[in-house]
Motif scaffolding. Structure first.
Motif, mmCIF file in Angstrom:
data_model
loop_
_atom_site.group_PDB
_atom_site.id
_atom_site.type_symbol
_atom_site.label_atom_id
_atom_site.label_comp_id
_atom_site.label_asym_id
_atom_site.label_seq_id
_atom_site.Cartn_x
_atom_site.Cartn_y
_atom_site.Cartn_z
ATOM 1 N N GLY A 144 85.421 53.362 42.427
ATOM 2 C CA GLY A 144 84.478 53.055 41.362
ATOM 3 C C GLY A 144 85.087 52.967 39.991
ATOM 4 O O GLY A 144 84.375 53.081 38.977
ATOM 5 N N ALA A 145 86.401 52.765 39.916
ATOM 6 C CA ALA A 145 87.073 52.696 38.614
ATOM 7 C C ALA A 145 87.158 51.254 38.137
ATOM 8 O O ALA A 145 87.530 50.373 38.908
ATOM 9 N N PRO A 146 86.827 50.986 36.877
ATOM 10 C CA PRO A 146 87.067 49.646 36.340
ATOM 11 C C PRO A 146 88.546 49.303 36.470
ATOM 12 O O PRO A 146 89.415 50.132 36.162
ATOM 13 N N VAL A 147 88.825 48.096 36.924
ATOM 14 C CA VAL A 147 90.207 47.715 37.192
ATOM 15 C C VAL A 147 91.092 47.917 35.973
ATOM 16 O O VAL A 147 92.227 48.394 36.070
ATOM 17 N N GLY A 148 90.586 47.580 34.796
ATOM 18 C CA GLY A 148 91.386 47.693 33.591
ATOM 19 C C GLY A 148 91.686 49.118 33.178
ATOM 20 O O GLY A 148 92.536 49.351 32.304
ATOM 21 N N GLU A 149 91.006 50.101 33.795
ATOM 22 C CA GLU A 149 91.215 51.500 33.419
ATOM 23 C C GLU A 149 92.003 52.265 34.477
ATOM 24 O O GLU A 149 92.261 53.455 34.318
ATOM 25 N N SER A 150 92.393 51.603 35.562
ATOM 26 C CA SER A 150 93.115 52.278 36.637
ATOM 27 C C SER A 150 94.590 51.883 36.605
ATOM 28 O O SER A 150 94.952 50.805 36.142
#
Length: 442
Positions: free
Chosen positions: A189-195
């Protein structure tokens, strides 16, 4: 004209690719900050080149993009002054790829892909390596300062051979680790840009051993989701890769379809959870049919027989997207991190120094700089080193045209265990591809 507005010359060798060329041009259209462009298209197949050129010109005309398109069957006509050279060649085409898989299948060896390891991947290396070495020599002669990116498989063997034979600093690119990292982010459930991820391994067997969301370790959440009912489709459709994660604490890219081929001893007769690899599990024939359909549509669009789809001009996930992003990071020194195939040279201390590894690298104005990755466990290093042994032999066999080394590469790979069978498979594969094997057949 400033450095940031000068024309960039990109030469694409193997432009008849059924998917890559279309995606690359769409991305070039969507990245005006990197333009204007001079795009050189090269393919030794006149029909494929006509298709690629026709499609590219239609796309450029439809958008008014600042892309000047040139095409030639002879790469030396276009390479002079190139800033970027990209290879997507497939020597022998899809028909040759079929032989790589169908011949070993007669001996009870089943492959879902056949482009990286096992007999199909090793056979592919025999004809890909001489062609790429010849291209690299032309790059060294005509545009030695150009960035040289290779997408052709088998990635590890190809890049290793080019660097060994020519010294040309080819960089291997593949979207597999990029895509799997995004899939892991979506799983938790993590936004791609924040992982973020850390990883190391071989192309199509790259172990992602660290997954974080805003710095927080997400593996505990992944382990919780593994036991959830019903399982997430990402989990249920990749049982072998997730079994490796449970055992080693690292997830292998690029999912089961590729990963199973690195462990042939675990799938005798191609048996895979009640199905057969390449048949009803990751159908090889289905992959080939999809490629034929994609090329047919690409040709129809190039000839004006079909309209261009509206999505063709939208930014899409894939290899081409990574290429343009890397070029942007190199130009503007944005220091983004990408999965690239480079010589180890100590980046992973417990793996061979000279091996080509898929590792994270930072794209800066001074070049691509591999990160130090010291977290690879000895158990994972042992799995990777075993695969490198066969690849090393395949590289030597292809460069020397040595049948005995080809046979040894098949045996060390592990899918073939009987020397008589290995010799028979090698003979059939070499004979089938005779026209593309200058190092074996003078």
């Amino acid at each position: 004209m400033s450095e940031h507005t000068r024309t960039t010359k990109l030469v694409l060798i193997g432009a008849g690719s059924a998917v890559f060329t279309k995606g690359l041009v769409a991305d070039m259209i969507q990245t005006p900050d990197l333009g204007p462009w001079e795009l050189g298209l090269v393919d030794i197949d006149p029909a494929a080149l006509e298709t690629a050129e026709g499609l590219c010109r239609r796309m450029v005309d439809a958008t008014g993009a600042q892309i000047a398109v040139r095409a030639s069957e002879n790469r030396r006509d276009l390479l002079s002054g190139a800033d970027v050279v990209v290879t997507t060649i497939g020597v022998g085409g899809r028909r040759g790829w079929e032989a790589d898989v169908f011949i070993p299948r007669k001996y009870g060896i089943y492959q879902p892909v056949g482009d990286t390891v096992m007999p199909g991947g090793i056979s592919r290396a025999m004809r890909m390596i001489p062609a790429l070495v010849a291209i690299a020599r032309d790059v060294a002669d005509l545009c030695p300062q150009a960035w040289f990116f290779n997408y052709s498989n088998p990635m590890t063997a190809n890049c290793w051979a080019v660097r060994k034979a020519t010294g040309v600093p080819v960089v291997g690119l593949c979207h597999g680790t990029f895509d799997v990292s995004r899939a892991l982010a979506r799983l938790v459930g993590a936004p791609v840009g924040e992982s973020t991820t850390l990883f190391a391994g071989l192309n199509h067997l790259t172990f992602i051993f660290d997954l974080r969301w805003k710095g927080r370790d997400m593996w505990p959440e992944v382990r919780r989701l593994l036991d959830a009912q019903p399982p997430d489709p990402f989990v249920s459709t990749n049982p072998f890769s997730w079994s490796l994660f449970r055992r080693y604490g690292a997830y292998p890219s690029a999912n089961d379809r590729h990963v199973v081929e690195f462990f042939p001893e675990r799938f005798p007769g191609g048996q895979y959870w009640g199905k057969t690899l390449g048949i009803d599990a990751y159908s090889f024939e289905g992959t080939i049919a999809d490629g034929d359909r994609s090329y047919a549509m690409m040709r129809a669009q190039a000839l004006g027989e079909e309209p261009l789809e509206s999505w063709i001009f939208e930014r899409t996930v894939g290899e081409h997207e990574q290429l343009l992003n890397i070029l942007r990071s190199l130009r503007y020194d944005s220091r983004e991190v990408y999965a690239v195939n480079l010589p180890n040279r100590g980046s992973v201390p417990n793996l061979p120094e000279d091996a080509i590894l898929e590792i994270p690298a930072v794209a800066t104005a001074t070049g691509l700089h591999a990160m130090q990755v010291s977290d690879v466990s000895d158990a994972l290093a042992a799995l990777i080193t075993r695969r490198l042994a066969s690849t090393r032999l395949a590289v030597e066999a292809a460069l020397a045209g040595d049948r005995e080394l080809f046979v040894e590469a098949l045996l060390v790979d592990g899918a073939v265990t009987d020397i008589a069978q290995a010799k028979a498979i090698a003979t059939e594969l070499l004979d089938a591809h005779r026209a593309y094997l200058p190092n074996f057949f003078a």
